[in-house]
Scaffold this active site. Structure first.
Site, mmCIF file in Angstrom:
data_model
loop_
_atom_site.group_PDB
_atom_site.id
_atom_site.type_symbol
_atom_site.label_atom_id
_atom_site.label_comp_id
_atom_site.label_asym_id
_atom_site.label_seq_id
_atom_site.Cartn_x
_atom_site.Cartn_y
_atom_site.Cartn_z
ATOM 1 N N GLY A 10 0.852 -1.191 0.000
ATOM 2 C CA GLY A 10 0.000 0.000 0.000
ATOM 3 C C GLY A 10 0.882 1.234 0.000
ATOM 4 O O GLY A 10 1.660 1.440 0.938
ATOM 5 N N THR A 14 -0.651 6.334 4.368
ATOM 6 C CA THR A 14 -0.001 5.663 5.496
ATOM 7 C C THR A 14 1.221 4.883 5.042
ATOM 8 O O THR A 14 2.270 4.921 5.679
ATOM 9 C CB THR A 14 -0.978 4.708 6.204
ATOM 10 O OG1 THR A 14 -2.243 5.318 6.284
ATOM 11 C CG2 THR A 14 -0.480 4.341 7.578
ATOM 12 N N ASP A 34 2.181 -1.747 -4.554
ATOM 13 C CA ASP A 34 0.779 -1.344 -4.704
ATOM 14 C C ASP A 34 0.223 -2.082 -5.924
ATOM 15 O O ASP A 34 0.921 -2.884 -6.558
ATOM 16 C CB ASP A 34 0.660 0.194 -4.824
ATOM 17 C CG ASP A 34 -0.675 0.718 -4.294
ATOM 18 O OD1 ASP A 34 -1.732 0.309 -4.826
ATOM 19 O OD2 ASP A 34 -0.670 1.536 -3.349
ATOM 20 N N ARG A 91 -20.477 -0.095 6.517
ATOM 21 C CA ARG A 91 -19.293 -0.577 7.218
ATOM 22 C C ARG A 91 -19.044 -2.053 6.867
ATOM 23 O O ARG A 91 -17.914 -2.498 6.719
ATOM 24 C CB ARG A 91 -19.496 -0.404 8.728
ATOM 25 C CG ARG A 91 -18.190 -0.306 9.473
ATOM 26 C CD ARG A 91 -18.432 -0.165 10.947
ATOM 27 N NE ARG A 91 -19.071 -1.363 11.480
ATOM 28 C CZ ARG A 91 -18.938 -1.776 12.730
ATOM 29 N NH1 ARG A 91 -18.214 -1.082 13.569
ATOM 30 N NH2 ARG A 91 -19.549 -2.852 13.159
ATOM 31 N N LEU A 121 -2.106 -2.944 9.467
ATOM 32 C CA LEU A 121 -2.645 -1.649 9.890
ATOM 33 C C LEU A 121 -4.041 -1.381 9.321
ATOM 34 O O LEU A 121 -4.812 -0.577 9.843
ATOM 35 C CB LEU A 121 -1.709 -0.519 9.447
ATOM 36 C CG LEU A 121 -2.106 0.848 9.992
ATOM 37 C CD1 LEU A 121 -1.596 1.001 11.410
ATOM 38 C CD2 LEU A 121 -1.598 1.968 9.136
ATOM 39 N N THR A 122 -4.368 -2.070 8.218
ATOM 40 C CA THR A 122 -5.623 -1.800 7.515
ATOM 41 C C THR A 122 -6.832 -1.991 8.434
ATOM 42 O O THR A 122 -6.916 -2.966 9.172
ATOM 43 C CB THR A 122 -5.735 -2.747 6.302
ATOM 44 O OG1 THR A 122 -4.576 -2.583 5.503
ATOM 45 C CG2 THR A 122 -6.979 -2.454 5.484
ATOM 46 N N HIS A 178 -9.765 -1.693 18.382
ATOM 47 C CA HIS A 178 -9.463 -0.341 17.905
ATOM 48 C C HIS A 178 -10.777 0.303 17.494
ATOM 49 O O HIS A 178 -11.173 0.249 16.356
ATOM 50 C CB HIS A 178 -8.517 -0.453 16.703
ATOM 51 C CG HIS A 178 -8.013 0.870 16.209
ATOM 52 N ND1 HIS A 178 -7.513 1.839 17.042
ATOM 53 C CD2 HIS A 178 -7.913 1.357 14.960
ATOM 54 C CE1 HIS A 178 -7.133 2.873 16.312
ATOM 55 N NE2 HIS A 178 -7.369 2.613 15.051
HETATM 56 N N1 APR Z 1 -2.772 -4.449 -3.171
HETATM 57 C C1 APR Z 1 -1.902 -3.446 -2.914
HETATM 58 N N2 APR Z 1 -2.292 -2.194 -2.638
HETATM 59 C C2 APR Z 1 -3.614 -1.940 -2.623
HETATM 60 C C3 APR Z 1 -4.580 -2.947 -2.863
HETATM 61 C C4 APR Z 1 -4.111 -4.250 -3.160
HETATM 62 N N3 APR Z 1 -4.948 -5.255 -3.409
HETATM 63 N N4 APR Z 1 -5.812 -2.383 -2.777
HETATM 64 C C5 APR Z 1 -5.624 -1.083 -2.478
HETATM 65 N N5 APR Z 1 -4.296 -0.815 -2.393
HETATM 66 C C6 APR Z 1 -3.642 0.468 -2.136
HETATM 67 C C7 APR Z 1 -4.296 1.635 -2.860
HETATM 68 O O1 APR Z 1 -3.951 1.652 -4.238
HETATM 69 C C8 APR Z 1 -3.716 2.820 -2.088
HETATM 70 O O2 APR Z 1 -2.504 3.277 -2.643
HETATM 71 O O3 APR Z 1 -3.712 0.822 -0.769
HETATM 72 C C9 APR Z 1 -3.452 2.228 -0.693
HETATM 73 C C10 APR Z 1 -4.324 2.825 0.393
HETATM 74 O O4 APR Z 1 -3.927 4.137 0.556
HETATM 75 P P1 APR Z 1 -4.894 5.322 0.992
HETATM 76 O O5 APR Z 1 -6.152 5.213 0.222
HETATM 77 O O6 APR Z 1 -4.106 6.572 0.947
HETATM 78 O O7 APR Z 1 -5.272 4.950 2.500
HETATM 79 P P2 APR Z 1 -4.449 5.268 3.838
HETATM 80 O O8 APR Z 1 -4.874 6.570 4.389
HETATM 81 O O9 APR Z 1 -2.995 5.033 3.611
HETATM 82 O O10 APR Z 1 -5.025 4.142 4.796
HETATM 83 C C11 APR Z 1 -4.749 2.781 4.571
HETATM 84 O O11 APR Z 1 -4.664 2.217 6.887
HETATM 85 O O12 APR Z 1 -5.117 3.385 8.838
HETATM 86 C C12 APR Z 1 -5.613 2.497 7.885
HETATM 87 O O13 APR Z 1 -7.974 2.946 7.915
HETATM 88 C C13 APR Z 1 -6.802 3.051 7.153
HETATM 89 O O14 APR Z 1 -7.431 0.948 6.219
HETATM 90 C C14 APR Z 1 -6.818 2.194 5.932
HETATM 91 C C15 APR Z 1 -5.332 1.941 5.671
#
Ligand code: APR
Length: 310
Positions: A10, A14, A34, A91, A121-122, A178
């Site tokens: 990701g 984060t 990603d 949700r 963390l997700t 959490h």
């Molecule tokens: N494989 C790899 N990356 C992925 C996948 C996948 N199958 N699906 C989504 N992603 C990537 C997205 O492309 C994006 O770049 O995960 C990233 C998520 O980033 P953001 O949308 O910026 O989210 P962020 O604020 O980083 O939060 C991520 O952490 O704190 C938790 O609740 C929050 O669950 C969320 C996670």
């Protein structure tokens, strides 16, 4: 001694912040993964971070990719991938979408790094950590969720402000899931070794506990779009450092319970010792009847989310 290898799945807010902090602290070389559609921005972010190395004086290779082969033999994997809740999405929808993401990511991770340790963390993090544990087939000590370090950090921030003291001198402990039902353990929280209960009036402490419980929502409201990422990334990096340097830190993490605190078959925030083997030990504290009741309520909330898992 060769450098450690850390994969961050990701490259969103984060993930990117986590990768940068890992490199700044020279905890190892970092691979950011990603989805294929995000490969170029991911490569761009990684190169941009690497170019900060000469200025900040850190040695770390940072690369971006959508090919999990490049993550092979990682010492540690951090999962921040996922979808944020959008308007119109329930949700439960979010749980099932992120569950799918966890499953596919975990399969790739396990294929290329069968001996690694995974930090999740997700959100919803308790249920997502459980999903990664089941999908990976890893022993429980090598799959860990992050929430307690962050929740405690929020509590410590508010306490430090209240007392006008350094955040460094404030310790805090948060138990449970959490969410709004988390259980900040005021009895085990101190300022420079002095129990907080002797320093802050009861009503003020209760207000701080309430603010901690809704700390994530407070940031969401202020940002207007998206959720917290600086403090979550810092929290993950503290756990990563404890594992990579075998520090045996006492940190609240999301661990798999098999009877501890009276619960079975659930990932929940508890005090743990974190070191080279991941969760080295779960620490069982004696809880008051009120604390037990609060923890039980928090477990009910986590189980409600787990019921939505496929
Ligand atoms: N494989 C790899 N990356 C992925 C996948 C996948 N199958 N699906 C989504 N992603 C990537 C997205 O492309 C994006 O770049 O995960 C990233 C998520 O980033 P953001 O949308 O910026 O989210 P962020 O604020 O980083 O939060 C991520 O952490 O704190 C938790 O609740 C929050 O669950 C969320 C996670």
């Amino acid at each position: 001694m060769s450098r450690k290898k850390i994969t961050v799945v990701g490259a969103g807010f984060t993930g990117a912040t986590t990768a940068f902090l890992l490199a700044q602290k020279e905890l190892g070389d970092v691979v950011i993964v990603d989805i294929p559609q995000a490969e170029n921005p991911t490569k761009g972010k990684a190169l941009d971070m690497a170019e900060a190395g000469p200025v900040q004086g850190f040695d770390a290779n940072i690369s971006g990719t959508s090919d999990y082969a490049e993550t092979a033999q990682s010492d540690l994997v951090i999962i921040t991938a996922g979808v944020a809740r959008k308007p119109g999405m329930s949700r439960d929808d979010l749980v099932q979408i992120n569950q799918k993401v966890m499953k596919s990511v975990t399969q790739e991770i396990v294929k290329y790094s069968p001996n690694t340790t995974i930090i999740v963390l997700t959100n919803p993090v308790d249920a997502m950590t459980y999903t990664v544990f089941k999908e990976s087939g890893f022993p429980k000590h090598r799959v860990i969720g992050q929430s307690g370090v962050l929740d405690s950090a929020r509590f410590r921030t508010f306490v430090a402000k209240e007392l006008n003291l350094s955040v460094k001198d404030i310790t805090g402990f948060v138990l449970g899931g959490h969410g709004d039902d988390m259980v900040p353990l005021v009895r085990y929280s101190y300022a420079g070794g002095i129990p907080l209960e002797t320093l802050i009036p009861q009503d003020r402490l209760e207000a701080i506990v309430a603010r901690t419980r809704t700390g994530g929502g407070e940031i969401v409201n202020l940002l207007g779009n998206g959720s917290a990422y600086y403090a979550p990334a810092a929290s993950i990096v503290e756990m990563a450092e404890a594992i990579l340097k075998d520090q045996r830190r006492v940190l609240p993490t999301i661990a798999y319970l098999e009877g501890e605190y009276g619960f079975e078959g659930i990932y929940l925030g508890v005090p743990t010792i974190i070191g080279a083997n991941g969760i080295e030990q779960i620490i069982e504290l004696n809880l008051t009847e009120d604390e037990k009741a609060a923890l039980s309520k928090s477990v009910d909330s986590v189980r409600q989310v787990m019921d939505v898992l496929n």
